[in-house]
Write a protein that holds these residues in place. Structure first.
Motif, PDB file in Angstrom:
ATOM      1  N   THR A  31      14.182   1.462   2.497  1.00  0.00           N
ATOM      2  CA  THR A  31      13.744   2.738   1.651  1.00  0.00           C
ATOM      3  C   THR A  31      12.497   2.453   0.755  1.00  0.00           C
ATOM      4  O   THR A  31      11.646   3.424   0.681  1.00  0.00           O
ATOM      5  CB  THR A  31      14.813   3.443   0.918  1.00  0.00           C
ATOM      6  N   ASP A  32      12.721   1.501  -0.138  1.00  0.00           N
ATOM      7  CA  ASP A  32      11.508   1.292  -0.952  1.00  0.00           C
ATOM      8  C   ASP A  32      10.298   0.942  -0.315  1.00  0.00           C
ATOM      9  O   ASP A  32       9.148   1.398  -0.757  1.00  0.00           O
ATOM     10  CB  ASP A  32      11.761   0.019  -1.941  1.00  0.00           C
ATOM     11  N   GLU A  33      10.411   0.103   0.800  1.00  0.00           N
ATOM     12  CA  GLU A  33       9.062  -0.100   1.729  1.00  0.00           C
ATOM     13  C   GLU A  33       8.622   0.986   2.158  1.00  0.00           C
ATOM     14  O   GLU A  33       7.267   1.201   2.134  1.00  0.00           O
ATOM     15  CB  GLU A  33       9.562  -1.311   2.562  1.00  0.00           C
ATOM     16  N   LEU A  34       9.398   1.651   2.785  1.00  0.00           N
ATOM     17  CA  LEU A  34       8.973   3.066   3.308  1.00  0.00           C
ATOM     18  C   LEU A  34       8.214   3.914   2.014  1.00  0.00           C
ATOM     19  O   LEU A  34       7.109   4.527   2.690  1.00  0.00           O
ATOM     20  CB  LEU A  34      10.009   3.778   3.847  1.00  0.00           C
ATOM     21  N   GLU A  35       8.742   4.082   1.107  1.00  0.00           N
ATOM     22  CA  GLU A  35       7.898   4.946  -0.032  1.00  0.00           C
ATOM     23  C   GLU A  35       6.345   4.256  -0.262  1.00  0.00           C
ATOM     24  O   GLU A  35       5.505   4.941  -0.198  1.00  0.00           O
ATOM     25  CB  GLU A  35       8.736   4.784  -1.238  1.00  0.00           C
ATOM     26  N   THR A  36       6.494   3.073  -0.251  1.00  0.00           N
ATOM     27  CA  THR A  36       5.117   2.185  -0.472  1.00  0.00           C
ATOM     28  C   THR A  36       4.316   2.511   0.868  1.00  0.00           C
ATOM     29  O   THR A  36       3.219   2.858   0.638  1.00  0.00           O
ATOM     30  CB  THR A  36       5.425   0.735  -0.694  1.00  0.00           C
ATOM     31  N   LEU A  37       4.701   2.360   2.098  1.00  0.00           N
ATOM     32  CA  LEU A  37       3.990   2.634   3.134  1.00  0.00           C
ATOM     33  C   LEU A  37       3.477   4.036   3.006  1.00  0.00           C
ATOM     34  O   LEU A  37       2.225   4.448   3.601  1.00  0.00           O
ATOM     35  CB  LEU A  37       4.799   2.345   4.518  1.00  0.00           C
ATOM     36  N   TYR A  38       4.260   5.034   2.897  1.00  0.00           N
ATOM     37  CA  TYR A  38       3.987   6.399   2.823  1.00  0.00           C
ATOM     38  C   TYR A  38       2.690   6.623   1.859  1.00  0.00           C
ATOM     39  O   TYR A  38       1.804   7.137   2.156  1.00  0.00           O
ATOM     40  CB  TYR A  38       4.807   7.482   2.659  1.00  0.00           C
ATOM     41  N   THR A  39       2.848   6.153   0.746  1.00  0.00           N
ATOM     42  CA  THR A  39       1.790   6.130  -0.175  1.00  0.00           C
ATOM     43  C   THR A  39       0.460   5.478   0.165  1.00  0.00           C
ATOM     44  O   THR A  39      -0.685   6.118   0.117  1.00  0.00           O
ATOM     45  CB  THR A  39       2.053   5.187  -1.573  1.00  0.00           C
ATOM     46  N   ARG A  40       0.559   4.286   0.899  1.00  0.00           N
ATOM     47  CA  ARG A  40      -0.461   3.653   1.332  1.00  0.00           C
ATOM     48  C   ARG A  40      -1.138   4.471   2.273  1.00  0.00           C
ATOM     49  O   ARG A  40      -2.379   4.530   2.691  1.00  0.00           O
ATOM     50  CB  ARG A  40      -0.302   2.191   2.037  1.00  0.00           C
ATOM     51  N   SER A  41      -0.462   5.012   3.455  1.00  0.00           N
ATOM     52  CA  SER A  41      -0.545   5.703   4.489  1.00  0.00           C
ATOM     53  C   SER A  41      -1.851   6.952   3.908  1.00  0.00           C
ATOM     54  O   SER A  41      -2.465   7.516   4.605  1.00  0.00           O
ATOM     55  CB  SER A  41       0.149   6.093   5.509  1.00  0.00           C
ATOM     56  N   HIS A  42      -1.334   7.686   2.738  1.00  0.00           N
ATOM     57  CA  HIS A  42      -1.880   8.793   2.189  1.00  0.00           C
ATOM     58  C   HIS A  42      -3.421   8.331   1.680  1.00  0.00           C
ATOM     59  O   HIS A  42      -4.130   8.967   1.865  1.00  0.00           O
ATOM     60  CB  HIS A  42      -1.136   9.499   1.241  1.00  0.00           C
ATOM     61  N   LEU A  43      -3.276   7.057   0.994  1.00  0.00           N
ATOM     62  CA  LEU A  43      -4.630   6.655   0.555  1.00  0.00           C
ATOM     63  C   LEU A  43      -5.539   6.321   1.665  1.00  0.00           C
ATOM     64  O   LEU A  43      -6.684   6.490   1.597  1.00  0.00           O
ATOM     65  CB  LEU A  43      -4.196   5.485  -0.318  1.00  0.00           C
ATOM     66  N   ILE A  44      -4.983   5.531   2.499  1.00  0.00           N
ATOM     67  CA  ILE A  44      -5.817   5.115   3.719  1.00  0.00           C
ATOM     68  C   ILE A  44      -6.476   6.583   4.424  1.00  0.00           C
ATOM     69  O   ILE A  44      -7.713   6.760   4.957  1.00  0.00           O
ATOM     70  CB  ILE A  44      -5.192   4.429   4.965  1.00  0.00           C
ATOM     71  N   ASN A  45      -5.574   7.475   4.576  1.00  0.00           N
ATOM     72  CA  ASN A  45      -6.088   8.740   5.142  1.00  0.00           C
ATOM     73  C   ASN A  45      -7.137   9.643   4.448  1.00  0.00           C
ATOM     74  O   ASN A  45      -8.220   9.814   4.791  1.00  0.00           O
ATOM     75  CB  ASN A  45      -4.862   9.898   5.425  1.00  0.00           C
ATOM     76  N   TYR A  46      -6.935   9.686   3.001  1.00  0.00           N
ATOM     77  CA  TYR A  46      -7.998   9.847   2.008  1.00  0.00           C
ATOM     78  C   TYR A  46      -9.318   9.098   2.303  1.00  0.00           C
ATOM     79  O   TYR A  46     -10.439   9.403   2.163  1.00  0.00           O
ATOM     80  CB  TYR A  46      -7.810   9.914   0.580  1.00  0.00           C
ATOM     81  N   ALA A  47      -9.361   7.954   2.204  1.00  0.00           N
ATOM     82  CA  ALA A  47     -10.323   6.987   2.520  1.00  0.00           C
ATOM     83  C   ALA A  47     -10.911   7.282   4.033  1.00  0.00           C
ATOM     84  O   ALA A  47     -12.506   7.272   3.968  1.00  0.00           O
ATOM     85  CB  ALA A  47      -9.899   5.453   2.525  1.00  0.00           C
ATOM     86  N   ILE A  48     -10.366   7.270   4.857  1.00  0.00           N
ATOM     87  CA  ILE A  48     -10.767   7.976   6.256  1.00  0.00           C
ATOM     88  C   ILE A  48     -11.702   9.175   6.317  1.00  0.00           C
ATOM     89  O   ILE A  48     -12.623   9.296   6.638  1.00  0.00           O
ATOM     90  CB  ILE A  48      -9.889   7.818   7.426  1.00  0.00           C
ATOM     91  N   THR A  49     -10.990  10.075   5.569  1.00  0.00           N
ATOM     92  CA  THR A  49     -11.759  11.319   5.538  1.00  0.00           C
ATOM     93  C   THR A  49     -12.904  11.224   4.743  1.00  0.00           C
ATOM     94  O   THR A  49     -13.973  11.913   5.171  1.00  0.00           O
ATOM     95  CB  THR A  49     -10.606  12.581   4.688  1.00  0.00           C
ATOM     96  N   SER A  50     -13.026  10.614   3.731  1.00  0.00           N
ATOM     97  CA  SER A  50     -14.191  10.430   2.909  1.00  0.00           C
ATOM     98  C   SER A  50     -15.348   9.503   3.509  1.00  0.00           C
ATOM     99  O   SER A  50     -16.460  10.006   3.491  1.00  0.00           O
ATOM    100  CB  SER A  50     -13.939   9.566   1.694  1.00  0.00           C
TER     101      SER A  50
END
Length: 151
Positions: free
Chosen positions: A59-78
């Motif tokens: 569960t802890d790792e999933l939380e980290t992965l979700y945060t990372r995926s959001h940041l990568i999505n923002y980077a891809i969008t930018s």
């Protein structure tokens, strides 16, 4: 509108620098999408494991992965916005030069916006790397045997 060969050569010379920037952005997008794919793959594995039985570590790792995926999505969008603006700059360079239209202010503004998109993309990417590294350090420290020396 009679465009000479020398005019076309001049227009191509004007567009060379933005094209190099566009190549760099495309390469960066490849790196970002590969990182996102790895995050998604790991998320699927952990979600499958959680269906078998609850586990706080997953569960802890999933939380980290979700945060990372959001940041990568923002980077891809930018980065994508940056690439789109660079394409517009290249098009405006050709149109402005071939049709004798004054687009210099628009070209400068779009180029500055493209660079800001690139800056934001790097910021999101760097933040994602920091989160990934921090999580790996935490996992490493938790796996050490008490009294074991950390390198």
């Amino acid at each position: 509108m009679n465009i000479q060969i020398s005019d076309i050569g001049h227009m191509i010379q004007l567009a060379i620098a933005p094209v190099f920037l566009l190549t760099g952005v495309a390469t960066k997008l490849t790196v970002l999408t590969n990182r996102l794919a790895r995050i998604i793959d790991r998320t699927r594995v952990l979600e499958d494991r959680l269906q078998i039985g609850p586990n706080d570590a997953y569960t802890d790792e999933l939380e980290t992965l979700y945060t990372r995926s959001h940041l990568i999505n923002y980077a891809i969008t930018s980065s994508t916005a940056c690439g789109f603006l660079v394409c517009l700059v290249i098009a405006m360079l050709f149109v402005g030069d071939s049709a004798n239209i004054k687009l210099d202010k628009y070209i400068a503004a779009f180029f500055v916006l493209a660079v800001f998109g690139l800056i934001f993309s790097f910021m999101f990417f760097l933040r994602e790397i920091f989160i990934s590294s921090r999580f790996m350090r935490i996992r490493h420290d938790a796996s050490l045997v008490p009294g074991e020396r950390r390198t």
